[in-house]
Design an enzyme around this catalytic site. Structure first.
Site, PDB file in Angstrom:
ATOM      1  N   THR A   1       0.838  -1.207   0.000  1.00  0.00           N
ATOM      2  CA  THR A   1       0.000   0.000   0.000  1.00  0.00           C
ATOM      3  C   THR A   1       0.869   1.252   0.000  1.00  0.00           C
ATOM      4  O   THR A   1       0.646   2.180  -0.785  1.00  0.00           O
ATOM      5  CB  THR A   1      -0.944  -0.012   1.227  1.00  0.00           C
ATOM      6  OG1 THR A   1      -1.783  -1.160   1.123  1.00  0.00           O
ATOM      7  CG2 THR A   1      -1.798   1.239   1.286  1.00  0.00           C
TER       8      THR A   1
ATOM      9  N   CYS B   1      -8.885  -7.046   1.787  1.00  0.00           N
ATOM     10  CA  CYS B   1      -9.246  -5.740   2.346  1.00  0.00           C
ATOM     11  C   CYS B   1     -10.690  -5.382   2.058  1.00  0.00           C
ATOM     12  O   CYS B   1     -11.256  -4.532   2.712  1.00  0.00           O
ATOM     13  CB  CYS B   1      -8.369  -4.623   1.817  1.00  0.00           C
ATOM     14  SG  CYS B   1      -7.012  -5.148   0.873  1.00  0.00           S
TER      15      CYS B   1
ATOM     16  N   SER C   1       5.533  -6.462  -1.775  1.00  0.00           N
ATOM     17  CA  SER C   1       5.119  -6.560  -0.375  1.00  0.00           C
ATOM     18  C   SER C   1       5.557  -7.910   0.194  1.00  0.00           C
ATOM     19  O   SER C   1       5.248  -8.955  -0.385  1.00  0.00           O
ATOM     20  CB  SER C   1       3.599  -6.423  -0.306  1.00  0.00           C
ATOM     21  OG  SER C   1       3.148  -6.735   0.992  1.00  0.00           O
ATOM     22  N   GLY C   2       6.268  -7.874   1.330  1.00  0.00           N
ATOM     23  CA  GLY C   2       6.866  -9.092   1.880  1.00  0.00           C
ATOM     24  C   GLY C   2       5.892 -10.184   2.291  1.00  0.00           C
ATOM     25  O   GLY C   2       6.159 -11.364   2.105  1.00  0.00           O
ATOM     26  N   HIS C   3       4.733  -9.777   2.844  1.00  0.00           N
ATOM     27  CA  HIS C   3       3.853 -10.818   3.403  1.00  0.00           C
ATOM     28  C   HIS C   3       3.126 -11.628   2.336  1.00  0.00           C
ATOM     29  O   HIS C   3       2.442 -12.592   2.659  1.00  0.00           O
ATOM     30  CB  HIS C   3       2.884 -10.220   4.430  1.00  0.00           C
ATOM     31  CG  HIS C   3       1.758  -9.401   3.885  1.00  0.00           C
ATOM     32  ND1 HIS C   3       0.471  -9.857   3.853  1.00  0.00           N
ATOM     33  CD2 HIS C   3       1.720  -8.154   3.361  1.00  0.00           C
ATOM     34  CE1 HIS C   3      -0.325  -8.919   3.339  1.00  0.00           C
ATOM     35  NE2 HIS C   3       0.417  -7.885   3.032  1.00  0.00           N
TER      36      HIS C   3
ATOM     37  N   GLN D   1       1.395  -9.282  -6.347  1.00  0.00           N
ATOM     38  CA  GLN D   1       0.919 -10.677  -6.456  1.00  0.00           C
ATOM     39  C   GLN D   1       1.781 -11.530  -7.387  1.00  0.00           C
ATOM     40  O   GLN D   1       1.536 -12.728  -7.502  1.00  0.00           O
ATOM     41  CB  GLN D   1      -0.530 -10.719  -6.952  1.00  0.00           C
ATOM     42  CG  GLN D   1      -1.546 -10.192  -5.953  1.00  0.00           C
ATOM     43  CD  GLN D   1      -1.763 -11.107  -4.751  1.00  0.00           C
ATOM     44  OE1 GLN D   1      -1.380 -12.277  -4.744  1.00  0.00           O
ATOM     45  NE2 GLN D   1      -2.370 -10.574  -3.705  1.00  0.00           N
TER      46      GLN D   1
ATOM     47  N   THR E   1      13.125   5.888  10.675  1.00  0.00           N
ATOM     48  CA  THR E   1      14.123   4.868  11.001  1.00  0.00           C
ATOM     49  C   THR E   1      13.735   3.557  10.349  1.00  0.00           C
ATOM     50  O   THR E   1      12.590   3.117  10.470  1.00  0.00           O
ATOM     51  CB  THR E   1      14.221   4.699  12.534  1.00  0.00           C
ATOM     52  OG1 THR E   1      14.549   5.964  13.092  1.00  0.00           O
ATOM     53  CG2 THR E   1      15.266   3.665  12.921  1.00  0.00           C
TER      54      THR E   1
ATOM     55  N   ASN F   1      -5.074  -9.520  -8.187  1.00  0.00           N
ATOM     56  CA  ASN F   1      -5.161 -10.238  -6.911  1.00  0.00           C
ATOM     57  C   ASN F   1      -6.458 -11.018  -6.737  1.00  0.00           C
ATOM     58  O   ASN F   1      -6.531 -11.916  -5.921  1.00  0.00           O
ATOM     59  CB  ASN F   1      -4.988  -9.260  -5.742  1.00  0.00           C
ATOM     60  CG  ASN F   1      -5.895  -8.055  -5.862  1.00  0.00           C
ATOM     61  OD1 ASN F   1      -5.829  -7.307  -6.828  1.00  0.00           O
ATOM     62  ND2 ASN F   1      -6.756  -7.872  -4.890  1.00  0.00           N
TER      63      ASN F   1
HETATM   64  C1  LIG Z   1      -2.183  -6.439  -5.930  1.00  0.00           C
HETATM   65  C2  LIG Z   1      -1.989  -5.897  -4.546  1.00  0.00           C
HETATM   66  N1  LIG Z   1      -1.444  -4.680  -4.391  1.00  0.00           N
HETATM   67  C3  LIG Z   1      -1.234  -4.142  -3.177  1.00  0.00           C
HETATM   68  C4  LIG Z   1      -1.595  -4.813  -2.026  1.00  0.00           C
HETATM   69  C5  LIG Z   1      -1.360  -4.170  -0.686  1.00  0.00           C
HETATM   70  O1  LIG Z   1      -0.242  -4.715  -0.056  1.00  0.00           O
HETATM   71  P1  LIG Z   1      -0.030  -4.543   1.530  1.00  0.00           P
HETATM   72  O2  LIG Z   1      -0.983  -5.485   2.193  1.00  0.00           O
HETATM   73  O3  LIG Z   1       1.403  -4.929   1.751  1.00  0.00           O
HETATM   74  O4  LIG Z   1      -0.282  -3.131   1.859  1.00  0.00           O
HETATM   75  C6  LIG Z   1      -2.185  -6.086  -2.137  1.00  0.00           C
HETATM   76  C7  LIG Z   1      -2.632  -6.805  -0.924  1.00  0.00           C
HETATM   77  O5  LIG Z   1      -3.631  -7.504  -0.927  1.00  0.00           O
HETATM   78  C8  LIG Z   1      -2.376  -6.638  -3.424  1.00  0.00           C
HETATM   79  O6  LIG Z   1      -2.936  -7.846  -3.589  1.00  0.00           O
END
Ligand SMILES: Cc1ncc(COP(=O)(O)O)c(C=O)c1O
Length: 387
Positions: free
Chosen positions: A70, A326, A198-200, A178, A236, A149
């Site tokens: 994000t 989300c 995005s790491g997770h 993704q 930081t 996604n």
């Molecule tokens: C295509 C895409 N972009 C951005 C994001 C947002 O990533 P983060 O959860 O690290 O903010 C997601 C998370 O679902 C995603 O699927």
């Protein structure tokens, strides 16, 4: 438990957890401090930057660590829009972007920018010729995601990057949250100026990601302050998170090569079984080997509600999701599926099954069996209820 909601988030790899905890415990210095412990933290961040850059085939100077997808998307789009507003105030994106791109564009629209939200075809894919047609002398940025996604469709980012070579003043941002670790990604060769990770989403920690910024490109920073990350992102650095993110990136780049073809095979096997035994099932998005991400399968069961299916599967020990994490608690049918031409009834009956780099064949089989039990039962209940 069978966890097949990996597009929402993934389970951190044990090696990633080890790095995270080791750095938290032992290397807690501030990378900006002049003493030895600060120096150690600074070296870790440098190594992490080099490792992430290597997995993307770019220069380490272009990697800016952020708090995730994000933030990277906000930093890229707002950063470019504000920095280059003297060139023009027009942005191009698509109707199927993640909220962290879509809502940023809407916010800029409210602030006076013109935004073109391009339509997609029935598979959820934007046409490169539509991107070219939408360009004006005012356009400063095109933002198109790599893998959707919700449905897994791969966007033609290489073709868009290549057509944009003829428009050197137009920047190209790709949300690759993704796709990393699942399908090939070559920002430099594909003419990408800005790219979000995005790491997770690839077995790393939550709350850490990066933005790749092509060398020499200026962006107005979202966060100002101490000037960390070459001034692109003050604050930081999250040193344990960054070290663990880099570890996850290295592991995903390596494991993805071997595992992704298997994921695609399992997805197709699952689909064949479901299609032969279930009635009234729709498959959303592209299914061709090159046209889809191997780990995402979107199905719709018109007449049923996705929440009901998700909960019924949970009773069977299988975790999947309705649309994107989300927005899955929202009432409205998915904006992405609607853009692909699904009716409200079809879109509210959609579920997303998403695999990770730790998914096994038996996970996929268990999910298939659970769907084969649950869907006919729910369809029967609806039939009785409706008659
Ligand atoms: C295509 C895409 N972009 C951005 C994001 C947002 O990533 P983060 O959860 O690290 O903010 C997601 C998370 O679902 C995603 O699927």
């Amino acid at each position: 438990m069978v966890y097949l909601d990996n597009s929402a988030t993934t389970r951190p790899d044990p090696e990633v957890i080890r790095v995270l905890s080791d750095v938290m415990e032992n290397i807690y210095g501030n990378p900006s401090s002049l003493h030895g412990l600060g120096g150690k933290a600074e070296r870790l961040v440098k190594q992490a930057r080099e490792a992430v850059a290597k997995t993307l085939g770019v220069s380490p100077k272009g990697i800016v660590f952020t708090s995730g997808g994000t933030e990277s998307n906000n930093a890229a789009i707002k950063g470019a829009a504000f920095q280059y507003q003297n060139r023009g105030r027009h942005l191009i994106t698509t109707e199927v972007e993640h909220a962290s791109v879509y809502e940023v564009c809407r916010q800029l629209q409210e602030l006076g920018w013109k935004v073109t939200f391009l339509p997609v075809d029935v598979q959820g894919r934007v046409r490169p010729e539509d991107v070219e047609k939408a360009l004006t002398s005012e356009t400063v940025l095109v933002s198109v995601m790599h893998v959707n996604n919700e449905v897994g469709t791969v966007q033609p980012v290489q073709a868009i990057g290549s057509l944009l070579q003829a428009y050197p003043k137009v920047l190209f941002h790709v949300d690759a949250v993704q796709s990393f670790g699942k399908i090939p990604l070559r920002p430099k060769e594909w003419g990408i100026d800005l790219l979000s990770l995005s790491g997770h989403k690839f077995h790393g920690p939550k709350g850490v990601g990066c933005l790749y910024i092509r060398e020499g490109l200026q962006l107005m920073p979202l966060l100002v302050g101490g000037g960390q990350e070459e001034g692109y992102r003050s604050g930081t650095q999250n040193v344990p998170g960054i070290a663990a993110f880099a570890k996850a990136a290295l592991l995903a780049a390596e494991k993805g090569k071997q595992h992704a073809p298997r994921l695609y095979q399992w997805k197709m096997e699952m689909l064949q079984k479901l299609q032969s035994k279930l009635s009234g099932m729709m498959v959303n998005g592209d299914l061709s080997r090159e046209g889809c991400a191997p780990h995402i399968l979107s199905l719709a069961f018109p007449g049923l509600k996705s929440e009901v299916i998700v909960h019924a599967l949970e009773e069977e020990g299988v975790f999947v999701s309705s649309k994107s994490a989300c927005s899955s608690k929202g009432e409205k049918p998915s904006r992405v599926l609607k853009a692909m031409g699904l009716s409200d009834e079809e879109a509210v009956g959609a579920i997303r099954i998403s695999m990770g780099l730790d998914t096994t064949q038996s996970d996929v089989e268990a999910c298939t069996d659970a769907l084969l039990r649950v869907i006919p039962q729910l369809q029967q209940v609806m039939k009785v209820h409706g008659s």
